[in-house]
Write a protein that holds these residues in place. Structure first.
Motif, mmCIF file in Angstrom:
data_model
loop_
_atom_site.group_PDB
_atom_site.id
_atom_site.type_symbol
_atom_site.label_atom_id
_atom_site.label_comp_id
_atom_site.label_asym_id
_atom_site.label_seq_id
_atom_site.Cartn_x
_atom_site.Cartn_y
_atom_site.Cartn_z
ATOM 1 N N GLN A 19 0.762 -1.044 0.077
ATOM 2 C CA GLN A 19 0.024 -0.062 0.222
ATOM 3 C C GLN A 19 0.829 1.346 0.011
ATOM 4 O OE1 GLN A 19 -3.188 0.437 -0.232
ATOM 5 N NE2 GLN A 19 -3.733 2.258 0.542
ATOM 6 N N PHE A 73 -7.687 -4.547 9.341
ATOM 7 C CA PHE A 73 -7.866 -3.356 9.031
ATOM 8 C C PHE A 73 -7.103 -2.129 9.669
ATOM 9 C CE2 PHE A 73 -9.751 0.990 8.621
ATOM 10 C CZ PHE A 73 -9.911 1.096 7.345
ATOM 11 N N THR A 77 -3.754 0.010 8.257
ATOM 12 C CA THR A 77 -3.772 1.437 8.165
ATOM 13 C C THR A 77 -2.802 1.978 9.068
ATOM 14 O OG1 THR A 77 -6.317 1.000 8.051
ATOM 15 C CG2 THR A 77 -5.366 3.395 8.557
ATOM 16 N N THR A 80 0.457 1.288 7.378
ATOM 17 C CA THR A 80 0.740 2.006 6.214
ATOM 18 C C THR A 80 1.031 3.325 6.542
ATOM 19 O OG1 THR A 80 -0.895 0.383 5.082
ATOM 20 C CG2 THR A 80 -0.357 2.643 3.927
ATOM 21 N N LEU A 81 0.476 4.181 7.612
ATOM 22 C CA LEU A 81 0.708 5.242 7.939
ATOM 23 C C LEU A 81 2.113 5.473 8.166
ATOM 24 C CD1 LEU A 81 -2.285 7.018 9.887
ATOM 25 C CD2 LEU A 81 -1.002 8.190 8.123
ATOM 26 N N ILE A 109 -5.619 7.177 16.038
ATOM 27 C CA ILE A 109 -6.502 6.763 17.236
ATOM 28 C C ILE A 109 -8.009 6.535 16.771
ATOM 29 C CG2 ILE A 109 -7.269 6.930 19.481
ATOM 30 C CD1 ILE A 109 -4.382 7.971 20.008
ATOM 31 N N ILE A 111 -9.220 6.367 13.517
ATOM 32 C CA ILE A 111 -9.500 5.494 12.574
ATOM 33 C C ILE A 111 -9.767 4.147 13.231
ATOM 34 C CG2 ILE A 111 -8.557 4.013 10.553
ATOM 35 C CD1 ILE A 111 -7.353 6.849 9.805
ATOM 36 N N GLY A 113 -10.028 3.350 16.455
ATOM 37 C CA GLY A 113 -10.985 3.326 17.493
ATOM 38 C C GLY A 113 -12.656 2.998 16.526
ATOM 39 N N LEU A 114 -12.558 3.796 15.530
ATOM 40 C CA LEU A 114 -14.022 3.748 14.897
ATOM 41 C C LEU A 114 -14.174 2.220 14.480
ATOM 42 C CD1 LEU A 114 -16.014 5.826 14.339
ATOM 43 C CD2 LEU A 114 -14.944 6.226 12.191
ATOM 44 N N LYS A 115 -13.056 1.579 13.775
ATOM 45 C CA LYS A 115 -13.173 0.296 13.140
ATOM 46 C C LYS A 115 -13.399 -0.776 14.425
ATOM 47 C CE LYS A 115 -13.156 0.145 9.047
ATOM 48 N NZ LYS A 115 -14.146 -0.555 8.292
ATOM 49 N N PHE B 73 -2.725 10.605 2.767
ATOM 50 C CA PHE B 73 -3.206 9.257 3.079
ATOM 51 C C PHE B 73 -4.040 9.211 4.346
ATOM 52 C CE2 PHE B 73 -2.990 4.789 4.810
ATOM 53 C CZ PHE B 73 -3.484 4.336 3.766
ATOM 54 N N LEU B 81 -14.056 7.165 5.938
ATOM 55 C CA LEU B 81 -14.414 6.240 7.086
ATOM 56 C C LEU B 81 -15.424 7.243 7.780
ATOM 57 C CD1 LEU B 81 -13.665 3.506 8.084
ATOM 58 C CD2 LEU B 81 -12.502 4.573 10.110
ATOM 59 N N GLU B 100 -18.546 6.036 18.889
ATOM 60 C CA GLU B 100 -18.077 6.303 17.667
ATOM 61 C C GLU B 100 -17.841 7.409 17.346
ATOM 62 O OE1 GLU B 100 -19.726 2.589 14.909
ATOM 63 O OE2 GLU B 100 -21.165 4.104 15.750
ATOM 64 N N PHE B 103 -14.516 9.164 18.705
ATOM 65 C CA PHE B 103 -13.390 8.843 17.627
ATOM 66 C C PHE B 103 -13.489 9.563 16.549
ATOM 67 C CE2 PHE B 103 -13.290 4.637 19.951
ATOM 68 C CZ PHE B 103 -11.895 4.634 20.451
ATOM 69 N N LEU B 106 -12.230 12.890 17.358
ATOM 70 C CA LEU B 106 -10.676 12.752 17.180
ATOM 71 C C LEU B 106 -9.996 12.773 16.189
ATOM 72 C CD1 LEU B 106 -9.455 9.941 19.812
ATOM 73 C CD2 LEU B 106 -9.358 12.210 19.922
ATOM 74 N N ILE B 107 -10.579 12.241 14.915
ATOM 75 C CA ILE B 107 -10.376 12.405 13.465
ATOM 76 C C ILE B 107 -10.331 13.970 13.095
ATOM 77 C CG2 ILE B 107 -11.035 11.634 11.151
ATOM 78 C CD1 ILE B 107 -11.619 8.884 12.065
#
Lengths: 119, 119
Positions: A19, A73, A77, A80-81, A109, A111, A113-115, B73, B81, B100, B103, B106-107
């Motif tokens: 990626q 996931f 992610t 990759t970051l 965090i 991304i 966390g949300l997942k 990225f 997301l 959710e 988070f 946070l994003i």
């Protein structure tokens, strides 16, 4: 730990590397070059873009078969970051600051966390 | 702030919107429908899948030329997301939780911070 247990995780790291290479290919790609006499210089990034994209998907699919979707996931992610940041700083001579790193961490965090929090 | 400075960020938001539409097209796509007499119902999602995929890549490439690779990225993944979560809740009637939302916040802080801290 047996090698067979390690395989999905190695695939995951490989997918993150792909990626990273895919993103880098996209950055190096000059669409306009493809229609000029200098087109060979654009073929490398184009092949990288296609090739790394495919290998990335395959390795990710292999990892998902054993590791849970969420973990796959999240780790993919985050890795990759981290890899891209290294490329940015070491190869592309981009600067970095603690402020930037802190905000990137917040996004990471968020991304992950949300997942993880998803029902 | 001049419009020219804002353009890469607008491209980035556009790319994330395309990625969201692309994901949604994939969800609505029924590959099996393509070989049945009902195939026209599968053409819309298929065209969306191809079209949004291409526009997504182009906008992402535009953003990368100015914004650093890492920021592009991170923001792209995070925004996608967040957008998908919105579509899920508003359109597809999926549930949501305060966790959710936290988070997502946070994003949001991370993205705004990166934009402000960008050199």
């Amino acid at each position: 730990m047996k090698l067979v247990n390690l395989l999905p995780w190695l695939s995951l790291v490989g997918a993150a590397l792909c990626q990273t290479a895919w993103t880098l290919s996209l950055k190096l790609l000059r669409w306009s070059d493809l229609t000029t006499p200098q087109w060979p210089s654009a073929v490398g990034p184009l092949l990288g873009y296609i090739g790394f994209g495919i290998v990335n998907t395959i390795l990710l699919a292999v990892a998902m078969r054993t590791i849970t979707l969420t973990t796959t996931f999240a780790v993919w992610t985050a890795l990759t970051l981290a890899f891209i940041k290294c490329v940015d700083v070491i190869w592309l001579q981009a600067g970095w600051s603690w402020t930037e790193l802190a905000f990137l961490l917040l996004i990471a965090i968020g991304i992950v966390g949300l997942k993880v929090a998803a029902p």
